[in-house]
Design a protein around this motif. Sequence first.
Motif, mmCIF file in Angstrom:
data_model
loop_
_atom_site.group_PDB
_atom_site.id
_atom_site.type_symbol
_atom_site.label_atom_id
_atom_site.label_comp_id
_atom_site.label_asym_id
_atom_site.label_seq_id
_atom_site.Cartn_x
_atom_site.Cartn_y
_atom_site.Cartn_z
ATOM 1 N N GLN A 105 0.435 -0.895 0.262
ATOM 2 C CA GLN A 105 -0.119 -0.047 -0.167
ATOM 3 C C GLN A 105 1.444 1.234 -0.059
ATOM 4 O OE1 GLN A 105 -2.223 -0.258 3.613
ATOM 5 N NE2 GLN A 105 -3.448 -1.828 3.061
ATOM 6 N N MET A 106 0.904 2.272 -1.218
ATOM 7 C CA MET A 106 1.108 3.614 -0.514
ATOM 8 C C MET A 106 -0.155 4.405 -0.517
ATOM 9 S SD MET A 106 4.094 4.816 -3.507
ATOM 10 C CE MET A 106 4.747 2.976 -3.888
ATOM 11 N N ILE A 107 0.442 5.264 0.052
ATOM 12 C CA ILE A 107 -0.747 7.098 0.147
ATOM 13 C C ILE A 107 0.577 7.921 0.345
ATOM 14 C CG2 ILE A 107 -1.947 7.883 1.353
ATOM 15 C CD1 ILE A 107 -2.351 5.494 2.604
ATOM 16 N N SER A 108 0.484 8.939 -0.888
ATOM 17 C CA SER A 108 0.900 10.087 -1.073
ATOM 18 C C SER A 108 0.186 11.627 -1.366
ATOM 19 C CB SER A 108 1.699 9.703 -2.015
ATOM 20 O OG SER A 108 0.928 9.461 -3.142
ATOM 21 N N VAL A 109 1.028 12.844 -0.539
ATOM 22 C CA VAL A 109 0.719 14.125 -0.654
ATOM 23 C C VAL A 109 1.361 14.324 -1.510
ATOM 24 C CG1 VAL A 109 -1.209 13.646 1.292
ATOM 25 C CG2 VAL A 109 0.872 14.715 1.716
ATOM 26 N N PRO A 128 1.737 18.240 -20.267
ATOM 27 C CA PRO A 128 2.934 17.844 -19.927
ATOM 28 C C PRO A 128 3.410 18.214 -18.524
ATOM 29 C CG PRO A 128 3.895 19.785 -21.370
ATOM 30 C CD PRO A 128 2.729 19.479 -21.349
ATOM 31 N N PHE A 129 3.474 17.484 -17.293
ATOM 32 C CA PHE A 129 3.533 17.828 -15.723
ATOM 33 C C PHE A 129 4.680 17.807 -14.842
ATOM 34 C CE2 PHE A 129 0.790 14.619 -16.228
ATOM 35 C CZ PHE A 129 1.060 13.435 -15.144
ATOM 36 N N PHE A 130 4.785 17.972 -14.488
ATOM 37 C CA PHE A 130 6.398 17.578 -13.086
ATOM 38 C C PHE A 130 5.482 17.802 -11.527
ATOM 39 C CE2 PHE A 130 7.853 19.016 -16.595
ATOM 40 C CZ PHE A 130 8.899 18.564 -16.738
ATOM 41 N N GLY A 131 5.661 16.676 -10.667
ATOM 42 C CA GLY A 131 5.540 17.161 -9.305
ATOM 43 C C GLY A 131 6.187 16.350 -9.096
ATOM 44 N N ALA A 132 5.519 16.255 -6.964
ATOM 45 C CA ALA A 132 6.475 15.729 -6.147
ATOM 46 C C ALA A 132 5.318 15.617 -5.087
ATOM 47 C CB ALA A 132 7.760 16.551 -5.987
ATOM 48 N N SER A 133 5.591 14.411 -4.780
ATOM 49 C CA SER A 133 5.130 13.760 -3.617
ATOM 50 C C SER A 133 5.257 13.620 -2.196
ATOM 51 C CB SER A 133 4.032 12.577 -3.614
ATOM 52 O OG SER A 133 2.637 13.370 -4.349
ATOM 53 N N TYR A 134 5.590 13.493 -1.096
ATOM 54 C CA TYR A 134 5.765 12.525 0.292
ATOM 55 C C TYR A 134 4.931 11.567 0.235
ATOM 56 C CZ TYR A 134 8.545 12.031 4.251
ATOM 57 O OH TYR A 134 9.458 11.377 5.085
ATOM 58 N N ALA A 135 5.688 10.094 -0.299
ATOM 59 C CA ALA A 135 4.485 8.792 -0.040
ATOM 60 C C ALA A 135 4.848 7.467 1.076
ATOM 61 C CB ALA A 135 5.015 8.191 -1.047
ATOM 62 N N TRP A 136 4.146 7.492 1.989
ATOM 63 C CA TRP A 136 4.350 6.422 3.114
ATOM 64 C C TRP A 136 3.696 4.939 2.292
ATOM 65 C CZ3 TRP A 136 2.515 11.306 3.523
ATOM 66 C CH2 TRP A 136 2.803 11.891 4.502
ATOM 67 N N PHE A 137 5.089 4.012 2.562
ATOM 68 C CA PHE A 137 4.840 3.036 1.967
ATOM 69 C C PHE A 137 4.140 1.721 2.899
ATOM 70 C CE2 PHE A 137 7.426 -0.572 1.919
ATOM 71 C CZ PHE A 137 6.764 -1.504 0.650
ATOM 72 N N ASN A 138 3.726 0.876 2.999
ATOM 73 C CA ASN A 138 3.471 0.356 3.368
ATOM 74 C C ASN A 138 3.130 -1.349 3.029
ATOM 75 O OD1 ASN A 138 2.643 -1.177 6.372
ATOM 76 N ND2 ASN A 138 0.378 -1.351 6.109
ATOM 77 N N LEU A 155 7.023 -4.367 6.215
ATOM 78 C CA LEU A 155 8.067 -3.079 6.104
ATOM 79 C C LEU A 155 6.950 -1.887 5.929
ATOM 80 C CD1 LEU A 155 9.670 -5.000 3.141
ATOM 81 C CD2 LEU A 155 10.571 -4.649 5.041
ATOM 82 N N ARG A 156 7.777 -1.115 6.556
ATOM 83 C CA ARG A 156 7.534 -0.073 6.238
ATOM 84 C C ARG A 156 8.239 0.867 5.947
ATOM 85 N NH1 ARG A 156 3.478 1.457 11.936
ATOM 86 N NH2 ARG A 156 2.212 -0.506 11.096
ATOM 87 N N GLY A 157 7.807 2.700 4.681
ATOM 88 C CA GLY A 157 8.678 3.169 4.684
ATOM 89 C C GLY A 157 8.408 4.717 4.375
#
Length: 227
Positions: A105-109, A128-138, A155-157
């Motif tokens: 599972q991955m959640i990003s904002v 065309p687009f660019f972006g960045a998120s902070y993501a949580w992996f479970n 695992l979590r990251g």
Amino acid sequence: MNPLKHLGLLLMLGLLSYTVSLGQYREIEEEDNDFFYQAVTPKVEVGFGISQYTNESISSLFGAAGNFHLGVGASYWMDRITTLARVGVKFAEHPYPGNAVEQNQMISVGVDAGYNWYFYNYDWNIRPFFGASYAWFNNALAPAPGFAGDIFPLLRGRGLMPRAGLQIGFRQYFIAGYYELFNPTLNISDALDDNFNGQTLLYSPVSIDQRRILLHTLSVQVGLSFN
């Protein structure tokens, strides 16, 4: 940090941009047959599709993941520039013989920004687009459908996830493809720590280097965009 706090803050920023733009009206002035001005336009975007892991050891285990995103923001400068506060989710499962499934599972904002080119009386556009998120992996083991039991975290990251892509739109519909880089730092369950990347049946096919794991993805989405 709690991802829900990031999610709430980002949605508040996106909704603020959306609300401010609603308070302005779309105004097009004409001078010498040239349209030269347009106010801020609110925008909401919803998309869903599939994501393919580029790490072969992960893709061989999970295949493709389902994905979803919600974006709230606005367009500026005659609808040429679009910025969105974005929330994304990815989910994949691998069934094991018996009564268990492994879940990714991955959640990003984060935020996206793109430039729109319009064609054929503004019916078609390319962004065309660019972006960045902070993501949580479970990553966890869970009971298979029809079985009862607890979810066992493995695992979590978390970490930064930049992306770049291209979106093609027809009126309110769109199809988009984008590539995201994600190499999170891992927190490992105590049950796996002693046997990490050893002869365990669960993680022997997965390559993990220095407590990081490559979770880059290539994604395709279809969706709706509302002004």
